[in-house]
Design a protein around this motif. Structure first.
Motif, PDB file in Angstrom:
ATOM      1  N   PHE A   1     -11.205  -4.896 -38.202  1.00 39.54           N
ATOM      2  CA  PHE A   1     -11.084  -4.589 -39.624  1.00 39.54           C
ATOM      3  C   PHE A   1     -12.220  -3.657 -39.999  1.00 39.54           C
ATOM      4  O   PHE A   1     -13.388  -4.043 -39.934  1.00 39.54           O
ATOM      5  CB  PHE A   1     -11.162  -5.862 -40.467  1.00 39.54           C
TER       6      PHE A   1
ATOM      7  N   LYS B   1     -14.082  -7.114 -45.435  1.00 43.50           N
ATOM      8  CA  LYS B   1     -14.072  -7.267 -43.976  1.00 43.50           C
ATOM      9  C   LYS B   1     -14.581  -8.647 -43.538  1.00 43.50           C
ATOM     10  O   LYS B   1     -13.922  -9.348 -42.773  1.00 43.50           O
ATOM     11  CB  LYS B   1     -14.946  -6.180 -43.322  1.00 43.50           C
TER      12      LYS B   1
ATOM     13  N   TYR C   1      -7.183  -2.187 -38.354  1.00 45.10           N
ATOM     14  CA  TYR C   1      -6.770  -2.095 -39.749  1.00 45.10           C
ATOM     15  C   TYR C   1      -7.896  -1.482 -40.575  1.00 45.10           C
ATOM     16  O   TYR C   1      -9.049  -1.905 -40.486  1.00 45.10           O
ATOM     17  CB  TYR C   1      -6.434  -3.477 -40.308  1.00 45.10           C
TER      18      TYR C   1
ATOM     19  N   LEU D   1      -9.151  -1.336 -44.221  1.00 43.96           N
ATOM     20  CA  LEU D   1      -8.943  -2.102 -45.444  1.00 43.96           C
ATOM     21  C   LEU D   1      -9.146  -1.230 -46.680  1.00 43.96           C
ATOM     22  O   LEU D   1     -10.064  -0.416 -46.748  1.00 43.96           O
ATOM     23  CB  LEU D   1      -9.896  -3.294 -45.491  1.00 43.96           C
TER      24      LEU D   1
END
Length: 308
Positions: free
Chosen positions: A134, A142, A223, A225
């Motif tokens: 993340f 995170k 990912y 964010l």
């Protein structure tokens, strides 16, 4: 001096680190207190620009790819050299926890750049036989998300500073998780179990006696964010050359790379990772922070990515 295992390396340090101790005798990095001056640089110094939000440390000096020196007012001067040496010279009255914050953050990040790793401002958690990363700007959630996965039974691999080795694996960092006070309340964690990272912030360090992964793991997915004003979770897969942009954006202490002469190396590392791993932009509602729903949405997205 005690020896610790961080990012798959044996680190010898004269200041106690909140890391797993190592039995190894082959020392890759040394951390020690020593007077620091410009004699550490043999060639002409290249000074950085004035302090900014992106680069608050001044002055900064570079020499080729090998050395960097920076000073944090009222805390310490720091030297990072050749991928194997970190020196620190505390200011009078400096708190040890403030010094550790920079040793374990900026200094280790720079030294891993010097050693040829890709270093991201990100968290990583273990998922089955791999890990997911993340990454995002401060405040995107995170660490809160990582803590939520920890409560759901997953193990933490890294917090805030993620190092990716040449085999495209994330190396285990330090068994701790840093959380702001609002995240602590959201997660139902007892604040007294943590240690304030310094006297100026309401952010706390929580040691992980369990739930920490001690081995390097391959990356299953990344990912990025993001927060938006909609009331749903939005997953946007990033393709082609566009995958390079978030990796570059979320590189840890990227403003030092040009002065260190590591820009070309960094571009190559980002390109290699982008070619091998799925990257997804995940936007969540700004309020409320629907942590459990977010975890379930990520699990569903992962299942769709790796469906046979």
């Amino acid at each position: 001096m005690p020896v610790y295992s961080i990012f798959g390396l044996n680190i010898e340090s004269d200041i106690q680190l909140p890391a797993i101790t190592s039995e190894g005798t082959d020392i890759q990095i040394t951390i020690r207190q020593q007077a620091i001056d410009n004699q550490l640089f043999n060639n002409e110094l290249i000074k950085s620009s004035q302090p900014s939000n992106n680069n608050p440390y001044i002055p900064v000096s570079y020499q080729q790819n090998n050395e960097l020196w920076f000073c944090v007012e009222n805390i310490a001067s720091f030297y990072v050299g050749y991928g194997n040496l970190i020196l620190y010279q505390p200011e009078e009255g400096a708190e040890q926890q403030d010094i550790l914050l920079y040793l374990l953050g900026t200094c280790l990040g720079i030294i891993m750049h010097q050693r040829g790793s890709l270093v991201l401002h990100a968290n990583a958690i273990q998922v089955e036989d791999g890990c997911i990363i993340f990454m995002g700007k401060s405040g995107q959630g995170k660490s809160t998300l990582a803590a939520g996965f920890l409560q759901a039974g997953c193990s933490i691999l890294t917090d805030d500073l993620t190092v990716i080795n040449h085999n495209m694996q994330v190396e285990p960092a330090i068994p701790q998780l840093k959380l702001w006070d609002d995240s602590i309340k959201r997660l139902g964690i007892k604040q007294e179990n943590g240690k304030r990272i310094n006297l100026h912030q309401t952010k706390f360090n929580f040691s992980l006696s369990t739930g920490f992964c001690k081995q390097a793991l391959p990356i299953r997915a990344i990912y990025e964010l993001n927060v938006h004003q909609e009331n749903t979770f939005k997953f946007e897969r990033i393709f082609g050359m566009k995958k390079f942009i978030p990796l570059r954006c979320h590189t840890y202490r990227k403003f030092y790379l040009a002065g260190l002469g590591l820009t070309k190396q960094h571009l190559k590392l980002c390109a290699n990772l982008a070619a091998q791993v799925n990257i997804t932009r995940l936007s969540r509602p700004a309020k409320p922070f629907m942590l459990n729903e977010m975890i379930q949405a990520i699990k569903q997205d992962l299942a769709q990515q790796f469906v046979a």
